[in-house]
Design a protein around this motif. Structure first.
Motif, PDB file in Angstrom:
ATOM      1  N   ASP A   1       0.542  -1.172  -0.346  1.00 45.30           N
ATOM      2  CA  ASP A   1       0.411   0.226  -0.318  1.00 45.30           C
ATOM      3  C   ASP A   1       0.306   1.279  -0.041  1.00 45.30           C
ATOM      4  O   ASP A   1       0.696   2.234  -0.616  1.00 45.30           O
ATOM      5  CB  ASP A   1      -0.466  -0.246   1.344  1.00 45.30           C
ATOM      6  N   LEU A   2       1.906   0.676   0.617  1.00 46.55           N
ATOM      7  CA  LEU A   2       2.756   2.283   0.775  1.00 46.55           C
ATOM      8  C   LEU A   2       3.730   2.839  -0.453  1.00 46.55           C
ATOM      9  O   LEU A   2       4.136   3.917  -0.210  1.00 46.55           O
ATOM     10  CB  LEU A   2       3.947   2.079   1.993  1.00 46.55           C
ATOM     11  N   ILE A   3       3.562   1.474  -1.075  1.00 49.50           N
ATOM     12  CA  ILE A   3       4.371   1.418  -2.353  1.00 49.50           C
ATOM     13  C   ILE A   3       3.551   2.642  -3.367  1.00 49.50           C
ATOM     14  O   ILE A   3       3.867   3.366  -3.837  1.00 49.50           O
ATOM     15  CB  ILE A   3       4.867  -0.169  -2.765  1.00 49.50           C
ATOM     16  N   LEU A   4       2.310   2.284  -2.711  1.00 51.37           N
ATOM     17  CA  LEU A   4       1.448   2.726  -4.317  1.00 51.37           C
ATOM     18  C   LEU A   4       1.088   3.733  -3.497  1.00 51.37           C
ATOM     19  O   LEU A   4       1.101   4.753  -4.488  1.00 51.37           O
ATOM     20  CB  LEU A   4       0.243   1.777  -4.009  1.00 51.37           C
ATOM     21  N   LYS A   5       0.870   4.575  -3.000  1.00 58.38           N
ATOM     22  CA  LYS A   5       0.752   5.806  -2.694  1.00 58.38           C
ATOM     23  C   LYS A   5       1.927   6.643  -2.615  1.00 58.38           C
ATOM     24  O   LYS A   5       2.007   7.123  -3.266  1.00 58.38           O
ATOM     25  CB  LYS A   5       0.568   5.538  -0.305  1.00 58.38           C
ATOM     26  N   LEU A   6       3.184   6.013  -2.255  1.00 63.61           N
ATOM     27  CA  LEU A   6       4.362   6.633  -2.809  1.00 63.61           C
ATOM     28  C   LEU A   6       4.258   6.716  -4.301  1.00 63.61           C
ATOM     29  O   LEU A   6       4.392   8.097  -4.423  1.00 63.61           O
ATOM     30  CB  LEU A   6       5.754   6.019  -2.521  1.00 63.61           C
ATOM     31  N   ALA A   7       3.692   5.932  -4.931  1.00 63.49           N
ATOM     32  CA  ALA A   7       4.079   6.776  -6.575  1.00 63.49           C
ATOM     33  C   ALA A   7       2.584   7.434  -6.861  1.00 63.49           C
ATOM     34  O   ALA A   7       3.028   7.885  -7.862  1.00 63.49           O
ATOM     35  CB  ALA A   7       3.798   4.768  -7.856  1.00 63.49           C
ATOM     36  N   GLN A   8       1.682   7.430  -5.885  1.00 61.83           N
ATOM     37  CA  GLN A   8       0.649   8.388  -5.707  1.00 61.83           C
ATOM     38  C   GLN A   8       1.504   9.438  -6.091  1.00 61.83           C
ATOM     39  O   GLN A   8       0.821  10.982  -6.744  1.00 61.83           O
ATOM     40  CB  GLN A   8      -0.712   8.634  -5.300  1.00 61.83           C
ATOM     41  N   ARG A   9       2.382   9.620  -5.010  1.00 56.92           N
ATOM     42  CA  ARG A   9       2.611  10.948  -5.140  1.00 56.92           C
ATOM     43  C   ARG A   9       3.919  11.872  -5.666  1.00 56.92           C
ATOM     44  O   ARG A   9       4.390  12.667  -5.068  1.00 56.92           O
ATOM     45  CB  ARG A   9       3.396  11.285  -3.350  1.00 56.92           C
ATOM     46  N   GLY A  10       4.429  10.377  -7.068  1.00 60.30           N
ATOM     47  CA  GLY A  10       5.351  11.395  -7.703  1.00 60.30           C
ATOM     48  C   GLY A  10       6.646  10.632  -7.236  1.00 60.30           C
ATOM     49  O   GLY A  10       7.129  10.890  -8.356  1.00 60.30           O
ATOM     50  N   LYS A  11       6.876   9.440  -6.460  1.00 66.20           N
ATOM     51  CA  LYS A  11       7.557   8.638  -5.951  1.00 66.20           C
ATOM     52  C   LYS A  11       8.566   7.717  -7.032  1.00 66.20           C
ATOM     53  O   LYS A  11       7.006   7.274  -7.900  1.00 66.20           O
ATOM     54  CB  LYS A  11       7.920   8.724  -4.963  1.00 66.20           C
ATOM     55  N   THR A  12       9.194   7.430  -7.110  1.00 68.65           N
ATOM     56  CA  THR A  12       9.743   7.152  -8.078  1.00 68.65           C
ATOM     57  C   THR A  12      10.101   5.476  -7.169  1.00 68.65           C
ATOM     58  O   THR A  12      11.036   6.119  -6.196  1.00 68.65           O
ATOM     59  CB  THR A  12      11.346   7.247  -8.836  1.00 68.65           C
ATOM     60  N   ILE A  13      10.365   3.847  -7.532  1.00 70.49           N
ATOM     61  CA  ILE A  13      10.079   3.003  -6.735  1.00 70.49           C
ATOM     62  C   ILE A  13      10.953   2.064  -7.050  1.00 70.49           C
ATOM     63  O   ILE A  13      10.431   1.756  -8.787  1.00 70.49           O
ATOM     64  CB  ILE A  13       9.072   2.354  -5.548  1.00 70.49           C
TER      65      ILE A  13
END
Lengths: 457, 408
Positions: free
Chosen positions: B180-192
């Motif tokens: 969930d965190l990864i998806l959230k961070l991706a939504q915020r424009g982060k690269t993972i």
């Protein structure tokens, strides 16, 4: 800067919580008080003080040195071995900052511990005469002993420089003489000369019965009321009671040399002292002539039946130049410089070898540095055989080692010798600013280019 | 466009003591990870995933080639301050406690003390270790250590998050939370950049994947495109009458096509999370990590003002996250059904929350390992096909007794 501080703080926590440092701290906390209560020396107050301070400082220095080596090697190698370093060096911190942080941490720990233990030694040393006085109220000698201690221990005295005696002419004459008699030993020229020189020098320090030895000093400016002759006798034939007589003179050289009546008073006394230990004679400073030209003379007198030899460092003229406290503080700084060098050495070692190898390497270098005088001397005496190889490799390496024995804090404190700022600065420059800096620079370079991660495939 | 991570012929050869080339850990790797993308780096053990990551961060030096991270060098502190990194294991200082650990990393980033404290508390809360934050991390279980490791990687609110097998040792809730965190961070424009061999995790969150073998990319592309079976169609409806079902069946048969009909199974993960959530509501005691599904406020809030960003405003994501149906769910579900009796799995998962997410994944990994270990290197095409086949295999139908259990 903030990140360096973070690593430093973490290093201290590591040293304390992994119980590496705790062992040494406990050991010192137990040993120092025990030392204070049990040392007796030669039963005099001065002997007691000298023994306690000498053992106490040496022990503190030794244990802190070993602690520094272990902590500095452990803290870096453990981070690499247990790979915590992966998450540290990938943060915004340069590799050299990481090592600097480690160094700061170790040095902070060292400073705290050194301050703590040397403060204890200092406080106990200052307290010892008071206790002694209270314990020996009925003894009339006590006040004498206290005075002696104040003059000869709780002080910092500088020594007058003894001029080098030139024996070249004598040696050459002797050589020609031997050559003329065709009694030259079958040895190379240099060796004969060096042996003859040695003999001549010893002759200059030897007093047969009735013979007078004179040492002359220039530019003497007496700063205090009294001055001291510190000396040690060696003898050709040991007397049964280990005691010899000697007549000592201090004053205008013209009187002792030519019998001219001096304008200034002079000191003259016949004294009996035991052989092979250091003794001190106090004489008033007003015997120094206005010219600043002072002579100290010794005569071997009847009823001695042996010649008396002063060893190489067997005579010194001392005067008070600073307080005990200042001298003590500077001595503690000498220890601190030592620790700094060792911390840098430990860090350097652990940037390229693993824990056990690094520890071994540091301990070997540490013990060599502790007897560097001996090592340098013995290599120098061998140098004629290994000339080129020696002068370009080992000699350089040995010269690079710090000379812990040359800058030994206990020697200064025990003999109340002035550890001047200039000596301290020399030690700082050589041990900290040159040698430690080179070690540190090397470790930065190695660490910068080495692969931190272990190879896993 | 500029990539978040780009490698140019990145090569790492491990040589032996004499300098002779021994192993090509990474071989001529050209990787392009776009900004704001969740990229999965997959591969069997020893395929060069971790080595690649370590080269990105300068922990290893490439033998040849070059890696550009966030437009710069991975060893530059300026770049490092924008990266969060979780290594393959959480290498922590055993003598520090959780709070001190996070504080230490916060200091390395030079965070001012107020901000640092706020973030540390928010992250402790998020990874569910607030109650045990004063215990030294040496006493933590593997999963708890993993949580601290993750928190450590997030303390600087990174632009690029590099996670090397983030879910190993985590319980299903922790795993779910990370996803969930990864998806959230991706939504915020982060690269993972996610590196894992737990395929189910990767599948749920990644936009694009690359599969490494022998240090080379065997295949890469968008997950949806790689996995979609264009020759099959799936219809999911509300419960409808048997008569309608028979009608549809007949229609399909008319087209000479095969069809299977079954009630879809709930995901075991969702089921597990519901069970534990129920237990937590009854406030049953635990000495382990308390699984919150909260995500640290400063990581999800998108406020321009740093101070507000770091206020502990944590959005309760529980229900949303559980209900959210990942688009590839069907495939995963069939996998788990094909691989073993459901009941066994369930007891294992609910009995010890520390075991890894699901068994079929572990099994899958084993298969890959075997293929990697068998010395004669198989054709690349063959491997690719093998792996893809497994990922897309939907042939095994749900079994009858499973359905009965579901009903009872």
């Amino acid at each position: 800067m903030r990140s360096i501080w973070a690593v430093a703080k973490n290093t201290i926590k590591q040293a304390l919580r992994m119980k590496v440092a705790v062992v040494f701290i406990v050991l010192l906390l137990v040993l120092l008080p025990v030392l204070g209560m049990t040392t007796t020396g030669d039963e005099t107050l001065k002997g007691r003080l000298q023994t306690f301070v000498s053992y106490g400082l040496s022990l503190t220095s030794l244990l802190l040195c070993i602690l520094t080596i272990i902590v500095s090697v452990y803290t870096v190698t453990s981070d690499i071995k247990h790979r915590q370093i992966y998450t540290v060096v990938t943060k915004p911190i340069r590799r050299y900052q990481f090592l600097l942080g480690k160094l700061f941490g170790i040095m902070m720990l060292d400073v705290i511990l050194l301050a703590l233990f040397s403060a204890f030694i200092y406080a106990y040393a200052v307290y010892m005469p008071k206790k002694y006085k209270a314990d020996h109220k009925e003894n009339p000698q006590v006040s004498n002993e206290i005075t002696q201690v104040n003059n000869e221990f709780f002080t910092a005295r500088a020594a007058l420089v003894i001029p080098e005696i030139d024996v070249t002419r004598e040696v050459n004459e002797r050589y020609q003489e031997l050559k003329g008699m065709d009694r030259l030993p079958d040895l190379p020229y240099e060796q004969i000369i060096s042996e003859l020189t040695e003999q001549a020098k010893v002759r200059k320090r030897t007093s047969n019965i009735g013979q007078k030895l004179i040492w002359e000093f220039d530019n003497v400016k007496p700063l205090t009321k009294s001055m001291f002759i510190r000396f040690k006798y060696d003898v050709a034939v040991t007397p049964p009671d280990m005691q010899v007589f000697g007549m000592w003179y201090a004053g205008d050289p013209n009187y002792v040399k030519y019998g001219q009546q001096p304008e200034t008073p002079y000191y003259e006394n016949i004294l009996r002292h035991s052989v092979q230990t250091f003794h001190e004679i106090e004489f008033p400073a007003n015997v120094v002539p206005k010219s600043g030209h002072l002579a100290i003379a010794f005569m071997n007198i009847y009823p001695n039946n042996t010649s008396i030899i002063f060893p190489d460092d067997g005579l010194a003229v001392l005067y008070k130049a600073d307080t005990f406290t200042a001298n003590f503080v500077r001595a503690v700084f000498l220890i601190l410089f030592r620790l700094f060098f060792l911390a840098c050495l430990g860090i350097l070692a652990s940037t390229f070898v693993s824990f056990p190898v690094a520890i071994l390497m540091c301990l070997v270098l540490f013990s060599t540095a502790a007897i560097s005088g001996f090592v340098i001397e013995s290599f120098d005496s061998l140098s004629s055989d290994l000339n080129i190889f020696y002068s370009y490799s080992i000699k350089w390496m040995i010269r690079f080692l710090p000379q812990f024995d040359k800058f030994s804090p206990t020697e200064f404190i025990v003999s109340a010798r002035l550890l001047s700022w200039s000596i301290l600065a020399r030690c700082a420059v050589s041990m900290v600013f040159i040698k430690s800096f080179i070690l540190l620079a090397l470790s930065f370079i190695i660490f910068r280019y080495r692969e931190i991660a272990k190879i896993i495939v | 466009m500029e990539y978040a991570v780009e490698t140019f012929s990145l090569t790492k050869i491990f040589s032996d003591w004499w300098g002779r080339a021994k192993v090509y850990a990474v071989d001529d790797l050209n990787l392009q990870i776009k900004k704001n993308e969740v990229f999965g780096l997959l591969g069997p053990n020893g395929s060069g995933k971790s080595t690649t990551i370590k080269m990105l961060l300068g922990l290893l030096h490439p033998t040849k080639g070059k890696a550009v991270v966030l437009g710069g060098d991975g060893t530059d502190p300026k770049i490092n301050s924008r990266i969060g990194f979780l290594p393959e294991e959480s290498y922590l200082y055993k003598y520090l406690n959780a709070r001190e650990t996070l504080d230490f990393y916060g200091r390395l980033f030079g965070l001012p003390s107020e901000l640092r404290k706020m973030r540390v508390e928010a992250l402790l809360d998020m990874v569910g270790l607030k109650a045990v934050a004063n215990r030294s991390v040496g006493t933590y279980s593997k999963g708890m250590a993993r949580r601290i490791g993750l928190a450590q990687a997030l303390i600087n609110d990174p632009e690029l998050l590099i996670l090397d097998e983030p879910t190993t040792g985590l319980d299903p809730i922790g795993t779910r939370q990370i996803k969930d965190l990864i998806l959230k961070l991706a939504q915020r424009g982060k690269t993972i950049l996610l590196c894992s061999h737990l395929l189910a995790d990767v599948e749920d969150v990644c936009d694009r994947i690359a599969i490494l073998y022998g240090g080379k990319i065997q295949t890469q592309g968008r997950v949806r495109e790689l996995l979609q079976q264009t020759n099959k169609i799936q219809i999911t409806t509300e419960a409808i009458s048997d008569a309608t079902v028979q009608k549809i069946e007949r229609l399909i048969k008319d087209e000479q096509a095969e069809c299977e009909i079954a009630s879809p199974l709930d995901k075991l993960e969702s089921f597990f999370i519901r069970t534990v959530a129920a237990a937590q509501q009854q406030a049953q005691p635990t000495s382990g990590a308390v699984s919150t599904t909260k995500i640290g406020g400063f990581l999800v809030e998108e406020s321009p003002v740093e101070k507000i960003l770091d206020k502990l405003v944590s959005a309760p994501l529980t229900e949303k996250a559980v209900q959210k149906e990942p688009m590839t769910e069907k495939v995963v579900q069939d996998e788990s059904l094909a691989s073993g009796p459901d009941e066994h799995l369930l007891t294992e998962l609910t009995g010890s929350p520390e075991t890894s997410v699901s068994k079929p994944v572990a099994k899958e990994e084993k298969v890959e390992e075997e293929s990697a270990e068998s010395q004669q290197v198989p054709q690349k095409e063959q491997i690719r096909k093998d792996i893809l086949d497994r990922l897309t295999d939907t042939s095994s139908p749900p079994q009858k007794d499973d359905r009965q259990k579901e009903n009872s």
